[in-house]
Motif scaffolding. Sequence first.
Motif, PDB file in Angstrom:
ATOM      1  N   ARG A  40       0.849  -0.632   0.071  1.00 44.13           N
ATOM      2  CA  ARG A  40      -0.107   0.270  -0.022  1.00 44.13           C
ATOM      3  C   ARG A  40       1.364   1.659   0.176  1.00 44.13           C
ATOM      4  N   THR A  41       0.571   1.807   0.076  1.00 41.92           N
ATOM      5  CA  THR A  41       1.369   3.900  -0.240  1.00 41.92           C
ATOM      6  C   THR A  41       0.627   4.019   1.089  1.00 41.92           C
ATOM      7  N   SER A  42       2.207   4.893   1.573  1.00 40.63           N
ATOM      8  CA  SER A  42       1.837   5.354   3.139  1.00 40.63           C
ATOM      9  C   SER A  42       2.121   6.985   3.068  1.00 40.63           C
ATOM     10  N   VAL A  43       1.421   7.312   4.124  1.00 45.26           N
ATOM     11  CA  VAL A  43       1.629   8.663   4.453  1.00 45.26           C
ATOM     12  C   VAL A  43       2.556   9.136   5.148  1.00 45.26           C
ATOM     13  N   ARG A  44       3.154  10.517   5.483  1.00 45.20           N
ATOM     14  CA  ARG A  44       3.946  10.976   6.154  1.00 45.20           C
ATOM     15  C   ARG A  44       4.029  10.816   7.622  1.00 45.20           C
ATOM     16  N   ALA A  45       2.788  10.455   8.671  1.00 49.18           N
ATOM     17  CA  ALA A  45       2.208  10.301   9.421  1.00 49.18           C
ATOM     18  C   ALA A  45       2.232   8.881   9.999  1.00 49.18           C
ATOM     19  N   ASP A  46       2.644   8.025   8.922  1.00 45.38           N
ATOM     20  CA  ASP A  46       3.001   6.431   9.395  1.00 45.38           C
ATOM     21  C   ASP A  46       3.906   6.489   9.627  1.00 45.38           C
ATOM     22  N   PHE A  47       5.218   7.086   9.670  1.00 48.19           N
ATOM     23  CA  PHE A  47       6.368   6.634   9.697  1.00 48.19           C
ATOM     24  C   PHE A  47       6.815   8.313  10.383  1.00 48.19           C
ATOM     25  N   PRO A  48       6.762   8.533  11.536  1.00 50.38           N
ATOM     26  CA  PRO A  48       7.232   9.623  12.304  1.00 50.38           C
ATOM     27  C   PRO A  48       8.693   9.587  13.091  1.00 50.38           C
ATOM     28  N   ASP A  49       8.656   8.699  12.976  1.00 54.96           N
ATOM     29  CA  ASP A  49      10.177   8.513  13.456  1.00 54.96           C
ATOM     30  C   ASP A  49      11.460   8.343  12.832  1.00 54.96           C
ATOM     31  N   VAL A  50      10.740   9.039  10.639  1.00 53.40           N
ATOM     32  CA  VAL A  50      11.861   9.261   9.533  1.00 53.40           C
ATOM     33  C   VAL A  50      11.943  10.715   9.808  1.00 53.40           C
ATOM     34  N   ASP A  51      12.856  11.009   9.579  1.00 52.84           N
ATOM     35  CA  ASP A  51      13.104  12.055   9.321  1.00 52.84           C
ATOM     36  C   ASP A  51      12.980  12.677   7.545  1.00 52.84           C
ATOM     37  N   ASP A  52      12.863  13.747   7.478  1.00 53.11           N
ATOM     38  CA  ASP A  52      12.304  14.014   5.484  1.00 53.11           C
ATOM     39  C   ASP A  52      13.175  14.218   4.689  1.00 53.11           C
ATOM     40  N   ALA A  53      14.934  13.635   5.678  1.00 56.93           N
ATOM     41  CA  ALA A  53      15.863  13.924   4.432  1.00 56.93           C
ATOM     42  C   ALA A  53      14.838  12.189   4.013  1.00 56.93           C
ATOM     43  N   HIS A  54      14.977  11.216   4.672  1.00 54.24           N
ATOM     44  CA  HIS A  54      14.734   9.966   4.214  1.00 54.24           C
ATOM     45  C   HIS A  54      13.134   9.739   3.920  1.00 54.24           C
ATOM     46  N   TRP A  55      12.862  10.469   3.763  1.00 55.84           N
ATOM     47  CA  TRP A  55      11.146  10.205   2.912  1.00 55.84           C
ATOM     48  C   TRP A  55      10.762  10.660   1.975  1.00 55.84           C
ATOM     49  N   THR A  56      10.532  10.454   0.611  1.00 54.33           N
ATOM     50  CA  THR A  56       9.747  10.231  -0.048  1.00 54.33           C
ATOM     51  C   THR A  56       8.591   9.757  -0.372  1.00 54.33           C
ATOM     52  N   ASP A  57       7.878  10.227  -1.067  1.00 53.54           N
ATOM     53  CA  ASP A  57       6.444   9.671  -2.128  1.00 53.54           C
ATOM     54  C   ASP A  57       6.730  10.196  -3.434  1.00 53.54           C
ATOM     55  N   ALA A  58       6.773   8.969  -4.393  1.00 58.34           N
ATOM     56  CA  ALA A  58       7.184   9.436  -5.707  1.00 58.34           C
ATOM     57  C   ALA A  58       5.938   9.500  -6.883  1.00 58.34           C
ATOM     58  N   GLY A  59       4.704   9.566  -5.912  1.00 57.08           N
ATOM     59  CA  GLY A  59       3.628   9.564  -6.198  1.00 57.08           C
ATOM     60  C   GLY A  59       2.851   8.860  -7.496  1.00 57.08           C
ATOM     61  N   SER A  60       3.636   9.190  -8.355  1.00 59.74           N
ATOM     62  CA  SER A  60       2.481   8.642  -9.854  1.00 59.74           C
ATOM     63  C   SER A  60       4.293   8.755 -10.674  1.00 59.74           C
ATOM     64  N   HIS A  61       4.922   8.486  -9.622  1.00 60.74           N
ATOM     65  CA  HIS A  61       7.140   8.326 -10.921  1.00 60.74           C
ATOM     66  C   HIS A  61       6.952   7.501 -10.248  1.00 60.74           C
TER      67      HIS A  61
END
Length: 87
Positions: A40-61
């Motif tokens: 499934r896709t995830s949202v940023r709130a699913d991973f509060p322990d992961v900093d922004d530099a290690h979070w990527t939402d590629a969307g449709s890419h």
Amino acid sequence: MSQKRAVFTGRNVVLDDGQPRAATVIADVQSGKIVDILDRTSVRADFPDVDDAHWTDAGSHFILPGIVEYIRYLDPGPPYAANRTCF
């Protein structure tokens, strides 16, 4: 010490069957290895322990987990690049 993770999520993740699908890939930052794949896709709130530099939402890419290791296997490249981890 907790494991530092990188999270990649999107609607077009290509896994071993070659078909794009919605998924989330979780990798260990230290080793560069995939530690989990969620169907499934995830949202940023699913991973509060992961900093922004290690979070990527590629969307449709497209996300192609493992492709760097596959290319390295075919052509290891110069010796100084053998221990690099790409995120």
